[in-house]
Every structure is written in C-alpha cells, then in structure tokens.
Design a protein around this motif. Sequence first.
Motif, short mmCIF file in Angstrom:
data_model
loop_
_atom_site.label_atom_id
_atom_site.label_comp_id
_atom_site.label_asym_id
_atom_site.label_seq_id
_atom_site.Cartn_x
_atom_site.Cartn_y
_atom_site.Cartn_z
N VAL A 19 59.17 10.22 -21.19
CA VAL A 19 58.73 11.45 -21.86
C VAL A 19 59.28 11.50 -23.28
N LEU A 24 54.65 21.22 -21.04
CA LEU A 24 53.64 21.08 -22.09
C LEU A 24 53.66 22.28 -23.04
N ALA A 25 53.88 23.47 -22.46
CA ALA A 25 53.82 24.68 -23.28
C ALA A 25 55.08 24.88 -24.11
N ALA A 26 56.19 24.25 -23.70
CA ALA A 26 57.45 24.44 -24.42
C ALA A 26 57.30 23.92 -25.84
N ARG A 84 53.25 22.04 -16.61
CA ARG A 84 52.58 22.92 -17.58
C ARG A 84 53.61 23.60 -18.47
N LEU A 120 53.02 21.05 -10.63
CA LEU A 120 51.98 21.30 -11.64
C LEU A 120 52.45 22.39 -12.61
N ARG A 121 52.96 23.48 -12.04
CA ARG A 121 53.46 24.56 -12.89
C ARG A 121 54.59 24.05 -13.77
N GLY A 164 61.79 20.10 -28.31
CA GLY A 164 62.00 18.86 -27.56
C GLY A 164 62.93 19.02 -26.37
N ALA A 199 58.80 29.87 -23.91
CA ALA A 199 57.54 29.34 -24.45
C ALA A 199 56.50 30.45 -24.54
N ASN A 200 56.41 31.30 -23.49
CA ASN A 200 55.42 32.37 -23.49
C ASN A 200 55.75 33.46 -24.49
N LYS A 234 61.11 20.82 -23.55
CA LYS A 234 60.10 19.93 -22.97
C LYS A 234 60.75 18.93 -22.03
N LEU A 235 61.80 18.28 -22.54
CA LEU A 235 62.47 17.25 -21.74
C LEU A 235 63.11 17.85 -20.50
#
Lengths: 166, 384
Positions: free
Chosen positions: B175, B310-312, B307, B303-304, B315, B377-378, B318-319
């Motif tokens: 990643v 991806l949305a973060a 996601r 899956l969540r 770095g 992220a949101n 994400k990691l």
Amino acid sequence: MVLVASTTVAEVLLALKIAFLVLLYLFVLRVIRSAGRERRAPSQDSMILTPAAAAAAGLGPGSPRRKAVRLVVQRSPSLDEGGEFPLNSAPKTLGRGGQNDLVLSGDEFASARHARIEMRGDGPWVQDLDSTNGTYVNGARVVGAQRLGAGDVLRVGETDLVVEED
Amino acid sequence: MARVTVPLADPYLLPMAALLTAIGVTEIYRLGPAGNAFRQGLWIVIGVGVFAATLFSLHSDYRALERYKYVFGVTALVLLFLPRLPVIGEPINGARLWIHVGSLQFQPGELGKIALIVFLAAYLRERREVLAQGRLKDWGPLLVIWGAAMLLLFVTNDLGSALLYYGIFLAMLYVATARISFVAAALGLFLVGSFAVAQGTPHVRERVTNWLSPWSTHPVFCPQNGQMMLRQNCQSYQEVQSLYSLGHGGFGGTGLGHGIFTGTTGKQVIPDLNTDFIYSALAQELGLIGVSALLLLYMAFVLRGFRIALAATDGFSKLLAAGLSFGFAFQTFVIVGGITRVIPLTGITLPFVSYGGSSVVANFLLVAGLMLISHRANRQEAGA
C-alpha cells in the motif's frame, strides 16, 4: 400426544432457524446495499504527494482525473497578455534566465531563477527560489511553498499571472 | 459514546461488530460451560470500555500517535516477548502465548498486532518515498523490528500469528510503495523460508502433513503417546473431527443447540472448540447457509475498512486503515482457511466470535481505530 408435541417443537425450531438465517441475510443485504449507495466516489489522490517522488516510485504522471491548470498572463513587460502556460505533473521554473520553463526575459525585477511551480496531489504549489524581489500571491509574499487556487494572481517581478482551472 | 465523539464515523462497523460478537457469545454459551459465556461477557464489557476510552481520548486527533511510532514498535515487541518471561508466562498446547496475572489469562500478541500496525503505518508514511527507491539503508529499522517479531514468533511456536504478521507487513508495504516487485520478492522469500522451516521444525512439518493427508490408512508414529496409530486418531485428530463437524452441519445446519460436539463419554470431541475451532461449531449448527452469511459479514466489514482507507486524506490514516482492515481480513482467512483445509491449519482466533479476552479487546480497539479514521475523513469531506 407426546409425538405431536415433539413435532411441534421441531417445527418451531425449524421456523426459528430459518427466521434466524433470514434475519442474518437481511442484515448483510442491508449493509452491502448501503455500502454500494455511497454518496461520493472515494478520493483518488495519489498517496505519493510530489510528482518527482511518484516518478521515482515508477508510478508515472498523476491521476488523469486531475483538473487541467494553466497560468494566463495578465500583465507583463515581455510576454503577450492573455498568453497561456499549461501546468502538468513536471515542476516548472519561472525566471529571467533562458534555462527556465517560463522565460521572463524582459522583466528586470525577476531573478534569474525566480520561482518554481509544481503539481502536487491537491493542486499547484508555488515555491519562491530565494528571489531578490520575492514572489507574491494575491499581493502577499510567499514564504516557503504555497498552494495556488483558481483565480489567484501570482506576481513574479513585474509579471502577473492568473491561475485558471477547468 | 460513538455518537458523541465520532458522529460522522462509518455507521456500519459497530453494528457488524456487535452482531459478530453476539453470534460468538451465543455459540460460546451453547458450548458451555456456563462460566465461559459469563467471562466472555465480562471481556466484551471491558472491550467496549476500551473502545469508548479510545474514542474519547483520541477523537480530537488520533494522528498524534504517529509521533510515538517507535513506542508502538517497541510495545509490539514487548507484548510478544511477555509470554517468554518465566513467572507470568506459561505454555499452553506447546505454544507460549499467554501471560498470567493472578487468575487472569491474557494473550498479549493480539494487542501486539495493533501496535505493530500503528508502527508500520507511521514508519511507512514517513519513509515510503525512499523505500520505493529501494535504498538498503532506509530499510534498517523496519527490517529489524519485523525480523525480531518473526524470530520471536517462531521461538514461541505461534505460526498463525507469524503468518498474520508477515501478511500485514507485506500488504502495508505494498500500500505504501505501490511496488508489486516487493510483494513478489517477499512471497518468494516466504516460500523459501517456509520450506526451510517445514524441513527443520517438526511442529511445522506435522501441520503440513496434517493438511495434505489428514487420514492415514496404516498406523503411523504418534508423538503424543509414542505408539503407532492412525493419523486421524492422533496428530490430525482435531482437524479431522472438525471436518466431520462441518460435514454433519451440511447445507442447512442442525440448528443452534442441536449440533453434536460431545462423544458417548460426554467429553467434548474437538479440543479448543470455543476458540480456534468455533467456526466448525458454527458451521455444524448454522450450516453452509449460516456460515456463508457470517463470511459475508466479514467481507462487508473489510469492504467498509478499505473504503475508509480510500476516503482518508492523509498517508498515515490510509495506511492505518488499510493495515487494520487487511489484518482483520487475513486473520479471518487464516483460521477459516485452516479449518476448511484451504491452507495448513494454524491456531488463531476468529475475530469477535472466538472465546478469549485479549482477542475481544484487540478487535474493539481495531473498530475504534477504523471509526476514528472514517470520522476524520468524513468531517473533512463535509467541511470542504
């Protein structure tokens, strides 16, 4: 009578078992359906921030979804007004010297190597390269690196450049 | 709690975790003895407490953790090393995984996993550009911590965790650097390494034999009692009984409470049924349909998680999200794959379902981490 009772219990248990499984699947269905109905696509920004690092990592140029950004000459002693200078993933230097990507040969107030613009994951950034007279964004002097947004006016020497995106 | 601290977090993670936990407690209660379900309930309360405390203390900015990466790296090693200490460590089933404090048992490796993921996320975030270029000296601290973790795991005979750690390490490296060549090289190393280990360690060779041919038609040497026995009655007894359990469940299952787990003597047939082998108990009672739903739940959870990765926007997040999700997915794969004979069996807990305090606490920590990342992220998405 005992037989009847036991069949009833078995039937109830079977019904409960099926009900349990149905509920389990309804839950899964609910989660997966809402997960598919996401209100936005996930951000596609490259994790590698600078194009140079992306090239070093063998990733090639940035995401194709990135907006096209260009600099438009607003006022300049040497360049034509309205002239466009597109930006891409490669860093661009601005200055009076002929080695620059954007040569400001007639601008007496620009340094030989004046400023650098590079596309990062979130858009164009300008960095002053220790120029004598400084680099300004919307009238404010750039210290270190600064993010450029659409409509920002970048001043290098006596040249004004407008950032445009589409 | 979650609504107050992380109102914008992913709304599906917690319900999924709760459902998995509930299924787990139900099955543990059914398998008995009754004390186990009570203790598991107690651990769930502690786990939820840890979950709430994590959300509360880190909801302003969990990324502060990034600054303490070496603390997490060392913590991971210490947690792995604790069971080797003479007084509090005690071997169970040939593997030293547990520590005892008073009457409490704890498996620190589970928490070590989370600490290692945090360390890797922070370290890789900082170094991924240079790592992608492949200069050897930048790999130093990473290889040291990873190597030490692997060595400790082989010493403690905990192959499941070793496999899990190696997988997490590889996935996060991929990643971070997006270099498939690293993954290929590391997989090659793993194949060579596991072949060598299988030759050298009887413990591992036995697992591979049990996987490839659990049934023997003629008596083989049984190391447990030193006699000649059929393999299914000795080394691979646990696997084979577990396969019978899967088979007995069939398509629709026997129904909760109607599975057969005890022999004619009243003794439980499959050892470790409520921890590592809880999947085979569930497979018997819920059947193929039931455990398929269970696996779908795990997939939805992962899956969540991805996601969220991806949305973060930064770095580290994400990691971290990718590492936590992958760790969760891979752990489920290792144990379910082991029980269904897809890969050699290595004992590891099924997240949220298995009986065991450390596993429950570690998994609630994992959910807390994912929820913190998704909230951030949101919130940025909403603010932008």
